[in-house]
Design an enzyme around this catalytic site. Sequence first.
Site, short mmCIF file in Angstrom:
data_model
loop_
_atom_site.label_atom_id
_atom_site.label_comp_id
_atom_site.label_asym_id
_atom_site.label_seq_id
_atom_site.Cartn_x
_atom_site.Cartn_y
_atom_site.Cartn_z
N HIS A 83 0.84 -1.20 0.00
CA HIS A 83 0.00 0.00 0.00
C HIS A 83 0.88 1.26 0.00
CE1 HIS A 83 -3.53 2.47 1.25
NE2 HIS A 83 -2.59 3.19 1.83
N GLU A 84 1.83 1.30 0.93
CA GLU A 84 2.70 2.49 1.01
C GLU A 84 3.57 2.61 -0.24
OE1 GLU A 84 1.85 4.61 3.11
OE2 GLU A 84 0.66 3.29 4.42
N GLU A 130 -4.52 8.01 -2.52
CA GLU A 130 -5.03 6.73 -2.03
C GLU A 130 -5.42 5.79 -3.18
OE1 GLU A 130 -5.09 5.17 0.88
OE2 GLU A 130 -3.95 6.87 1.63
N HIS A 132 1.76 4.56 -2.78
CA HIS A 132 1.94 6.00 -2.54
C HIS A 132 3.33 6.43 -3.03
CE1 HIS A 132 -1.64 6.83 -0.22
NE2 HIS A 132 -1.37 5.91 0.68
ZN LIG Z 1 -2.68 5.24 2.12
#
Ligand SMILES: [Zn+2]
Length: 498
Positions: free
Chosen positions: A263-264, A293, A267
Amino acid sequence: MLQHPSVQALLEKLEKQHNLSSILNLLGWDEQVNLPPGGAEQRAQQMATLSEVHHQLASDPTVEPLLQKLESDWDTLTQQEQTVAKQTRRDYDRATRLPADYVAEKAKLDSQAYHAWVQARENDDFAAFAPYLKRQVDMSIQGAEFLGHGENPYDYLIDLFDPGMKAETIEGFFSTLKAELVPLSQAILGSPIKAKTERLRGFPVEKQEAFLKEVTKTLGFDYHRGRIDVAVHPFCSGNANDTRLTTRFNEDVPLDSLFSSIHETGHGLYEQGLPTNQLHNALGQAVGMGIHESQSRLWENQVSRSREFWQFFEPKYRETFPDQLAGLSSDDLYLAINAVTLCPIRVDSDEVTYNLHILLRFELEKKLIGGELDVDDLPAEWNRLSQEIIGLTPASDKEGVLQDVHWSGGMFGYFPSYCLGNMIAAQLWYKVLEEIPDLPNDFAEGKFDRLLTWLRDCIHQHGKLYDTQDLVTRVTGEPINPQHLIRYLKDRYMPLYQ
Ligand SMILES: [Zn+2]
């Protein structure tokens, strides 16, 4: 493309401002990754001082005539010049209308409240955190008043993270999602097919770390311009030249650190894809948190929870953890990766129920900022709404109202971005599949560059050139539409849980 003399003059000023804000950002990262507890008070003072200097630069009175000149020449400006001028106006108004002592006090409070939250969470002691949270609520409302948004402070706070977005628009999306996702999650939870996540135990931290580094590198994260460390709460900070990711490890919950790292990484890939030659101005910066996001969610969910992704990575995963995975079939592993369970913790929850966690927070912060809910009543109201929306009451405040870092930093209005991100990710996913129908086959071969290139071209390279809704419309042909997320969740989960 940025030739107007007033834009040129602004760029020089913006470079200094950005250098300072990136140093502040780095101090914030260090605080969460390295700082010994004894240094906390000093760090709060350092950040308050630096914030004051930043505020002086950001409110430099010579910016106003430059902006006025650009605003009078508006129709002759290029779209890029307009973007820089528009964002600078926004930031300048915020800087000049917030008093310096308010800014310094807020920076100090952010730091103190963060440490109070860490402590309170550890001790499951909401009362110890409540005074800090009260001050954050008050300062957020006060900030909105200074900016002329005293009438609708929650809209103002949402706008800080997703320019142009309003609580009412979000409420519309959420009611559509709620109507579809509550029955969908109930149907899945009622299915006799259950994931055997409890079988995933005893994954040594060093091996988890090595595996997630291999995965994130394969996805395209550039470790020459970034790094990953351990923190209480996973996050991504920094910029295209120096992207800092964090994760956390638990030997008995290995999928948590893996997927939160992915997830990171999503980003981080967005940050690393922003134009480095425009780093200091709006053209080199992210649109807003909803788009941010969408990038993390797309990599985490649509890509990394897919069959094809695991066709490539499963053999490597088994090679790294042969004993831990022995006796677990490929289907068992895949089901564990896509487990849907009733869970009190937002970051541990699955894609289906996740949005319900956001709905809960949206309702609560709307009431907190609107003055309809007192901080002292927050834990009880959290538990009541949690039961109503998610279908469970957390066993403790540690697993309830104290679980997230956001409110300790006064970040009200941020949570809706997660849900916007989920909706945008699904919408982008169906668009990229339309344009590259055989894309999932790439994943099965460990190739992710066609997807990354598509995202770079459609999203990353533009910085803030388009706002959220315009960008989504430009790429997909329509504004944000929650039906894509509903379709995606049904497509993925209904066959799995029959
Ligand atoms: Zn996030």
